[in-house]
Design a protein around this motif. Structure first.
Motif, PDB file in Angstrom:
ATOM      1  N   GLU A   8       0.830  -1.203   0.000  1.00  0.00           N
ATOM      2  CA  GLU A   8       0.000   0.000   0.000  1.00  0.00           C
ATOM      3  C   GLU A   8       0.866   1.256   0.000  1.00  0.00           C
ATOM      4  N   TRP A  19      -0.967  -2.092  -3.948  1.00  0.00           N
ATOM      5  CA  TRP A  19      -1.938  -3.079  -3.476  1.00  0.00           C
ATOM      6  C   TRP A  19      -3.087  -3.295  -4.462  1.00  0.00           C
ATOM      7  N   THR A  20      -3.668  -2.227  -4.979  1.00  0.00           N
ATOM      8  CA  THR A  20      -4.798  -2.377  -5.891  1.00  0.00           C
ATOM      9  C   THR A  20      -4.385  -3.068  -7.199  1.00  0.00           C
ATOM     10  N   GLU A  49      -3.720  -7.059  -5.796  1.00  0.00           N
ATOM     11  CA  GLU A  49      -4.647  -7.735  -4.885  1.00  0.00           C
ATOM     12  C   GLU A  49      -5.251  -8.988  -5.500  1.00  0.00           C
TER      13      GLU A  49
END
Length: 269
Positions: free
Chosen positions: A166, A171-172, A175
């Protein structure tokens, strides 16, 4: 008048019976043998697997106090302790879990101590052509299809891995690639199984002959300050205090440093 002489064997039989009765009486009147020293039960975070096994071996040799260590996720173990799990010592990978147990009156307060700070890194299997030089490669390298980390909700090292991703705004992007282990040892096992391409694990369980390791900057996640304490339910407080003292002593500190832990006084904020 002549009296017949009893056969000599009858005397031996009689003597044998007397001896047998004597020995039986002695056996019944003897005090029962003392029981063996019970094992010191230690619940430890999975990142301590290699270090604490070595420490326990030396501790047993020097003190004759047997130990039994159960390794697992810190969050899961804390929950088990709240539900009455019969441990003597809890060595957590995150001090906050020991703090919570203290607030609930489950530990001997004066025994709580920080003992180490952990570090995390990216690993791929030895011989794998995949080249990971930095955390950003997890999002940018098309060869990275699956990534293993420990479950962030209850495993401190998984939480740190997510925080680092993050921090780098990754992260996005990654994920959907995530595979979650129950703890940090389970995460390494997933990598070894070949079901993921890379993993983020503790430096303390890394073996150079098994994986390639790239250290992650410790400022990208909350410090992995690790604490231990003796539980109030213990019946072996003296032995438990001896074990904790051993971890903090010269022998214990040497082993902890060997496995990459930072020790009190060396922590990165």
């Amino acid at each position: 008048m002549f009296k017949p002489v009893k056969p000599i064997w009858r005397y031996f039989v009689t003597l044998s019976l007397i001896c047998l009765l004597f020995l039986t009486g002695c056996a019944q009147s003897s005090p029962p043998a003392t029981s063996a020293t019970p094992k010191l039960r230690i619940a430890a975070a999975a990142d301590l697997t290699l270090a604490f096994k070595e420490i326990a071996t030396q501790f047993e040799q020097e003190t004759n106090i047997p130990t039994e260590i159960t390794f697992g996720s810190t969050g899961t173990t804390a929950m088990q302790i709240e539900n009455g799990a019969p441990y003597d010592i809890f060595a957590a990978a995150d001090v906050s879990y020991v703090d919570k147990l203290n607030q609930k009156g489950l530990i001997i307060t004066d025994t709580q101590q920080l003992y180490a700070q952990g570090r995390i890194g990216i690993v791929s299997l030895k011989g794998n052509p995949l080249s990971i030089k930095e955390l950003d490669d997890l999002a940018n390298n098309p060869m990275v299809k699956k990534i293993a980390i420990a479950e962030p909700s209850h495993a401190p090292y998984g939480k740190a891995a997510k925080q680092a991703l993050e921090y780098r705004n990754l992260w996005t992007k990654v994920e959907q690639k995530m595979v979650y282990g129950q703890n940090i040892q389970d995460t390494l096992a997933i990598l070894k199984s070949g079901n993921v391409d890379v993993a983020i694990i503790a430096l303390s369980i890394y073996k150079a002959d098994e994986v390639e390791f790239t250290l992650i900057d410790g400022s990208w996640h909350d410090p992995l300050n690790q604490a231990m304490a003796i539980l109030k339910t213990t019946k072996q407080e003296d032995n438990a205090r001896q074990f904790m003292a051993y971890v903090h002593g010269e022998e214990g500190r040497e082993i902890m440093k060997k496995y990459g832990f930072l020790l009190p006084g060396e922590f990165v904020k």
